[in-house]
Design a protein around this motif. Structure first.
Motif, PDB file in Angstrom:
ATOM      1  N   PHE A 174      -4.061  -3.417  10.291  1.00  0.00           N
ATOM      2  CA  PHE A 174      -3.416  -2.420   9.422  1.00  0.00           C
ATOM      3  C   PHE A 174      -2.032  -2.915   9.015  1.00  0.00           C
ATOM      4  O   PHE A 174      -1.611  -2.828   7.875  1.00  0.00           O
ATOM      5  CB  PHE A 174      -3.214  -1.095  10.170  1.00  0.00           C
ATOM      6  N   HIS A 175      -1.362  -3.427  10.022  1.00  0.00           N
ATOM      7  CA  HIS A 175       0.018  -3.814   9.838  1.00  0.00           C
ATOM      8  C   HIS A 175       0.137  -4.922   8.805  1.00  0.00           C
ATOM      9  O   HIS A 175       0.998  -4.907   7.934  1.00  0.00           O
ATOM     10  CB  HIS A 175       0.572  -4.271  11.193  1.00  0.00           C
ATOM     11  N   GLN A 176      -0.805  -5.891   8.916  1.00  0.00           N
ATOM     12  CA  GLN A 176      -0.752  -7.008   7.979  1.00  0.00           C
ATOM     13  C   GLN A 176      -0.995  -6.548   6.548  1.00  0.00           C
ATOM     14  O   GLN A 176      -0.313  -6.983   5.628  1.00  0.00           O
ATOM     15  CB  GLN A 176      -1.785  -8.066   8.358  1.00  0.00           C
ATOM     16  N   SER A 180       1.912  -6.858   3.820  1.00  0.00           N
ATOM     17  CA  SER A 180       1.704  -7.757   2.691  1.00  0.00           C
ATOM     18  C   SER A 180       1.577  -6.983   1.383  1.00  0.00           C
ATOM     19  O   SER A 180       1.366  -7.563   0.330  1.00  0.00           O
ATOM     20  CB  SER A 180       0.455  -8.610   2.920  1.00  0.00           C
ATOM     21  N   THR A 181       1.651  -5.685   1.441  1.00  0.00           N
ATOM     22  CA  THR A 181       1.583  -4.889   0.220  1.00  0.00           C
ATOM     23  C   THR A 181       2.893  -4.137   0.058  1.00  0.00           C
ATOM     24  O   THR A 181       3.231  -3.311   0.896  1.00  0.00           O
ATOM     25  CB  THR A 181       0.447  -3.835   0.322  1.00  0.00           C
ATOM     26  N   VAL A 182       3.604  -4.478  -0.983  1.00  0.00           N
ATOM     27  CA  VAL A 182       4.841  -3.742  -1.226  1.00  0.00           C
ATOM     28  C   VAL A 182       4.510  -2.551  -2.124  1.00  0.00           C
ATOM     29  O   VAL A 182       3.888  -2.693  -3.164  1.00  0.00           O
ATOM     30  CB  VAL A 182       5.907  -4.635  -1.889  1.00  0.00           C
ATOM     31  N   TYR A 183       4.901  -1.397  -1.653  1.00  0.00           N
ATOM     32  CA  TYR A 183       4.781  -0.189  -2.473  1.00  0.00           C
ATOM     33  C   TYR A 183       6.173   0.146  -2.981  1.00  0.00           C
ATOM     34  O   TYR A 183       7.133   0.183  -2.200  1.00  0.00           O
ATOM     35  CB  TYR A 183       4.255   0.982  -1.640  1.00  0.00           C
ATOM     36  N   GLY A 291       2.103  -1.626  -6.096  1.00  0.00           N
ATOM     37  CA  GLY A 291       1.219  -1.137  -5.046  1.00  0.00           C
ATOM     38  C   GLY A 291       0.417   0.056  -5.532  1.00  0.00           C
ATOM     39  O   GLY A 291       0.923   0.926  -6.217  1.00  0.00           O
ATOM     40  N   ASP A 292      -0.856   0.051  -5.175  1.00  0.00           N
ATOM     41  CA  ASP A 292      -1.745   1.134  -5.574  1.00  0.00           C
ATOM     42  C   ASP A 292      -1.816   2.100  -4.401  1.00  0.00           C
ATOM     43  O   ASP A 292      -2.318   1.748  -3.336  1.00  0.00           O
ATOM     44  CB  ASP A 292      -3.120   0.525  -5.877  1.00  0.00           C
ATOM     45  N   SER A 293      -1.284   3.299  -4.607  1.00  0.00           N
ATOM     46  CA  SER A 293      -1.182   4.180  -3.445  1.00  0.00           C
ATOM     47  C   SER A 293      -2.548   4.619  -2.947  1.00  0.00           C
ATOM     48  O   SER A 293      -2.679   5.043  -1.810  1.00  0.00           O
ATOM     49  CB  SER A 293      -0.282   5.375  -3.739  1.00  0.00           C
TER      50      SER A 293
END
Ligand SMILES: O=C(O)CCC(=O)C(=O)O
Ligand SMILES: [Fe+2]
Length: 304
Positions: A174-176, A180-183, A291-293
């Motif tokens: 989950f953490h990765q 690795s996804t910037v929102y 980032g796609d919420s």
């Protein structure tokens, strides 16, 4: 406002009330749910003492108020209950001792959360909420007028970036994904509450930068605005007992979990409700920048 189905005891002058005479584990009438919702919007955070609510009951109660998210990047859910975040401090999550409105880095921050106290230290581990509508009202008119015009970028870039506790492999995954996804989302600094029509400051721990200001101007102005949020007059502090349930309106509050309980166990479990797009006083909606919420909201699916 008076309530037909329960007694309301305000806990502080400007935010927070205890609801007395409701047993949340029971199936509640639609009318009672409507009154609870009114109390939530009026008091911003409401408390139910000594409930005998279990995980299923918590999900059932929450679902009466809207759609539930399974959203959190690093906090694990209960086995068989992806809707319930299991915040077991010192074991699986970092402490939340910073002022924030939950998940404002996505375009639709949660409408609210329902938190249940499972294990509480004998002393310490209180949570504080602040009323962001009262904070706005406290601003001098010229600062209100300025805040009304501003937009700010909220981002997850730093949050949860370092895990203070050992993460399981599942959590690491989950953490990765999260790291690795910037929102990034552009939100108005002042949003209109969709139910009350009140103006609320929308800032807090995930704000990176006010648009159109230099980094240092943005920092100074945010610090000034935030000082109105955390004025003690605009806060309420809850001394948890096991079985207590807190339900906060994430559209009109910030909160802070006090980290004064050392290595004692503290475990709370949260169900989070999907929110809507914030709207500025000019009627403009928040906008996701990066980032796609939906990937955030569908976390379980993304990892599975
Ligand atoms: O542990 C708490 O009291 C609150 C933690 C928190 O920030 C949250 O559940 O959103
Ligand atoms: Fe939080």
């Amino acid at each position: 406002m008076s309530f037909k189905h329960f007694d309301v005891h305000p806990v502080a002058g400007r935010i927070g009330a205890e609801i007395i005479g409701v047993e949340l584990q029971q199936r509640l009438s639609d009318e009672l749910i409507r009154e609870i919702r009114q109390a939530l919007v009026q008091y911003k955070v409401i408390f139910f003492r000594h409930q005998s609510l279990d995980a299923k009951g918590q999900i059932a109660f929450a679902s009466r108020f809207g759609e539930i998210t399974t959203a959190h990047p690093t906090v694990p859910s209960l086995p068989n209950h992806p809707e319930i975040l299991d915040l077991d401090y010192g074991r699986n999550v970092n402490r939340a001792n910073h002022w924030h409105t939950d998940v404002t880095f996505v375009d639709r921050p949660p409408m609210g959360s329902i938190l249940r106290a499972v294990e509480i230290p004998p002393v310490g581990g209180d949570t504080v909420w602040a009323n962001t509508v009262a904070a706005y009202q406290d601003l001098p008119p010229h600062l209100q007028g300025l805040a009304d015009q501003l937009w700010a970028v909220h981002s997850n870039a730093f949050d949860y970036a370092e895990a203070a506790v050992d993460l399981s492999d599942r959590l690491k995954a989950f953490h990765q994904i999260f790291a690795s996804t910037v929102y990034e989302t552009l939100h108005p600094v002042v949003r209109i509450h969709p139910e009350s029509g009140e103006r609320a400051l929308l800032i807090g721990g995930f704000v990176r930068q006010i648009r159109g200001l230099s980094t240092s101007e943005s920092h100074d102005l945010l610090r000034l605005l935030q000082s109105y949020v955390t004025r003690l007059e605009n806060t309420v502090r809850w001394r948890w007992q096991e079985g207590d349930v807190a339900f906060w309106d994430n559209r009109a509050t910030q909160h802070y979990a006090i980290d004064d309980f050392g290595h004692q166990a503290r475990r709370v479990q949260r169900v989070t409700l999907v929110g809507d797009l914030p709207v500025s006083i000019q009627g403009q909606q928040s906008e996701a920048i990066r980032g796609d919420s939906s990937t955030y909201i569908q976390r379980e699916a993304a990892v599975a």
